[in-house]
Scaffold this active site. Structure first.
Site, PDB file in Angstrom:
ATOM      1  N   SER A 186       0.787  -1.232   0.000  1.00 25.86           N
ATOM      2  CA  SER A 186       0.000   0.000   0.000  1.00 25.86           C
ATOM      3  C   SER A 186       0.815   1.276   0.000  1.00 25.86           C
ATOM      4  O   SER A 186       0.322   2.319  -0.432  1.00 25.86           O
ATOM      5  CB  SER A 186      -0.948   0.005   1.204  1.00 25.86           C
ATOM      6  OG  SER A 186      -0.213  -0.066   2.422  1.00 25.86           O
ATOM      7  N   HIS A 223      -5.331  -3.774  -2.492  1.00 26.42           N
ATOM      8  CA  HIS A 223      -4.924  -2.778  -3.473  1.00 26.42           C
ATOM      9  C   HIS A 223      -4.714  -3.368  -4.871  1.00 26.42           C
ATOM     10  O   HIS A 223      -4.155  -2.698  -5.737  1.00 26.42           O
ATOM     11  CB  HIS A 223      -3.648  -2.075  -3.005  1.00 26.42           C
ATOM     12  CG  HIS A 223      -3.864  -1.201  -1.819  1.00 26.42           C
ATOM     13  ND1 HIS A 223      -4.335   0.104  -1.898  1.00 26.42           N
ATOM     14  CD2 HIS A 223      -3.707  -1.448  -0.490  1.00 26.42           C
ATOM     15  CE1 HIS A 223      -4.427   0.615  -0.692  1.00 26.42           C
ATOM     16  NE2 HIS A 223      -4.062  -0.302   0.190  1.00 26.42           N
ATOM     17  N   LYS A 260     -11.847   0.218  -1.873  1.00 26.94           N
ATOM     18  CA  LYS A 260     -10.895   0.793  -2.824  1.00 26.94           C
ATOM     19  C   LYS A 260     -11.468   0.712  -4.230  1.00 26.94           C
ATOM     20  O   LYS A 260     -12.228   1.575  -4.634  1.00 26.94           O
ATOM     21  CB  LYS A 260      -9.545   0.119  -2.647  1.00 26.94           C
ATOM     22  CG  LYS A 260      -9.005   0.369  -1.226  1.00 26.94           C
ATOM     23  CD  LYS A 260      -7.866  -0.485  -0.854  1.00 26.94           C
ATOM     24  CE  LYS A 260      -7.416  -0.201   0.584  1.00 26.94           C
ATOM     25  NZ  LYS A 260      -8.377  -0.707   1.604  1.00 26.94           N
TER      26      LYS A 260
END
Length: 390
Positions: free
Chosen positions: A179, A207, A238
Site C-alpha cells: 500500500s 490494493h 478501494k
C-alpha cells in the site's frame, strides 16, 4: 493523564503529529475533493475505478435502505444476517472461483480475524516486513510467533521456513500490492515455497482487487496462482468504491471463520443497503472492463510523466505512485505546497512507513483525465524544485 501532553509535544517536534481535516466531494467533479473553499485534484484516494460516487450504486443503496431500514440491528450470528449477504457471498465465491466467501465489516477486521482464527500459540506467521498494520496486529492477537522476512526477499523467507519448519501450523501472509510502495509480491515464488514447506498461504488483495485479472479478480488470478492460495482476502473500500471486506476459500475455511473469527462474531453486521451496494459494484467491476483499461493508461502516463520530470518512481504498474522524500518536515512542506498548487496529496510518515522514508503517496483513479495528470505532474515538478527535492 498528563503524560499524553508530553508525548504529543514530542510527536509535534518530530513532525509526526496528525490531525483530521474535512474533505467534501462534488458529484459534478469526479476525481476532486474540496477542502475549505478550494477544489483540489484528489491524488490521495483509493477510489481506483471511480465507483465511489456512481449513481447506479447510490440508487441501489437508496432502494435497499427504504426496504431494509438503516441498520442490521445485530451481529450476523444473531439476527443481522439479511438476504443481501447471501447473494453477495455467492457472487463473490463465483467471482474468485472458490467454494465459499464471507463478508467482514472492513479489511482491518478481516485480517485480524482470519489470522487469529488460523494460528495461535505454538504456530508461526511468516509476514513480509512491509505488510499492512492489520496483518501485523492480527498476528499479535493470535499469539503465534511472528517471523518477519525482508521485503520480497524469498531467500530470507526460505531461511525462516527452514528455521521454523517443525512448528505446528505455518501461515505465510502477504499483501499482493503493497500500500505504501505500490510494488507487487512475488506470488509465484510464494506459492512454490508454500507447497514445499506445507504452509498455508494468505494473500491480501486490498490494493489489487478490481485492478488485475480478466474480471478484476486480483493479482493472484492475473498471475495464475489462485489455486495455490488458501485464503483470498480483499476489500470493498478501494476499487469497489464502497466499504467492507471479503474472504474467499474452501467451505471448510469459511465454516471455521464463522465459528472462530472474533471480529465477525462480535460485531454488528453491515447495513443491508451497504451490502446491496457492494453487490452492484461487484457486477460493475467484472463487466466494465474499460475502467481497468483507463486506469492502466492513467498509470502509465502519470509514472512516465514523473520519471521525465526527474522523480524516481520505479517501474511498477499499480495506481500507487510514491515519491520518497526522506525527512518528515520536507514531506509535510511538500504536501502543503502541492495543496497550494491545487493537488490533494498527503505526506505519509512513520510509523506508517519506515523512519527516514517519509513520502508523498499518489493514488490514481480511472476518472482522472490525461490532461489532469500531465498538468499535475508539471505542478509536482515545480514543487519538487522549490522544495529542493529535485
Amino acid at each position: 493523564m498528563n503524560w499524553m501532553e508530553k508525548e504529543l509535544a514530542d510527536m509535534t517536534d518530530a513532525s509526526l503529529m496528525r490531525s483530521l481535516r474535512v474533505n467534501s466531494l462534488v458529484l459534478e467533479c469526479p476525481g476532486y475533493t474540496v477542502r475549505g473553499e478550494r477544489l483540489l485534484l484528489n491524488l490521495s484516494s483509493n477510489d481506483y475505478l471511480g465507483l465511489s460516487q456512481h449513481p447506479v450504486i447510490v440508487e441501489v443503496m437508496r432502494e435497499t435502505l427504504l426496504s431494509e431500514g438503516v441498520g442490521s440491528g445485530a451481529s450476523r450470528l444473531v439476527t443481522g444476517n439479511r438476504a443481501p449477504y447471501g447473494r453477495l457471498e455467492e457472487a463473490l465465491a463465483g467471482w474468485q472461483n472458490c467454494e465459499a466467501a464471507l463478508v467482514f465489516a472492513n479489511g482491518y477486521m478481516a485480517n485480524s480475524g482470519v489470522i487469529s482464527a488460523l494460528v495461535s500459540r505454538g504456530d508461526v506467521v511468516f509476514s513480509d516486513q512491509l505488510n499492512h498494520a492489520s496483518i501485523v496486529d492480527g498476528t499479535i492477537l493470535s499469539r503465534a510467533e511472528l517471523a518477519r522476512y525482508r521485503h520480497n526477499d524469498m531467500e530470507h523467507l526460505r531461511f525462516l521456513l527452514n528455521k521454523y519448519r517443525d512448528k505446528r501450523r505455518k501461515l505465510i501472509v502477504t499483501d499482493a500490492v503493497f500500500s505504501m510502495d505500490g510494488d507487487q509480491a512475488p506470488l509465484c515464488e510464494l506459492a512454490l515455497l508454500k507447497r514445499e514447506y506445507e504452509a498455508m498461504l494468505m494473500v491480501d488483495e486490498a490494493h489489487s482487487g478490481g485492478i488485475y485479472g480478466r474480471r478484476g479478480e486480483g493479482l493472484c488470478h492475473e498471475l495464475g496462482v489462485q489455486d495455490e492460495v488458501d485464503v483470498h482476502m480483499g476489500t470493498f473500500s478501494k476499487s469497489f468504491g464502497v466499504y467492507g471486506a471479503y474472504v474467499c476459500g474452501s467451505r471448510t475455511l469459511i465454516r471455521w471463520l464463522i465459528n472462530k473469527a472474533r471480529p465477525l462474531i462480535y460485531s454488528t453486521a453491515l447495513p443491508p443497503s451497504l451490502v446491496a451496494g457492494i453487490s452492484k459494484a461487484l457486477d460493475m467491476v467484472q463487466t466494465e472492463h474499460w475502467r481497468r483499461e483507463r486506469l492502466h493508461e492513467a498509470i502509465r502516463l502519470f509514472r512516465s510523466s514523473l520519471n521525465e520530470a526527474g522523480f524516481d518512481v520505479g517501474n511498477g504498474d499499480s495506481p500507487i505512485v510514491p515519491i520518497i522524500i526522506g525527512d518528515n518536515d520536507t514531506a509535510i512542506r511538500f504536501s502543503g505546497a502541492l495543496e497550494e498548487e491545487g493537488i490533494a496529496s498527503v505526506a505519509i510518515r512513520p510509523p506508517t512507513v519506515p523512519a527516514g522514508t517519509a513520502r508523498i503517496r499518489f493514488s490514481l483513479s480511472a476518472v482522472h483525465s490525461n490532461k489532469e495528470l500531465i498538468d499535475a505532474a508539471e505542478r509536482i515538478r515545480t514543487v519538487g524544485l522549490q522544495q529542493g527535492v529535485l
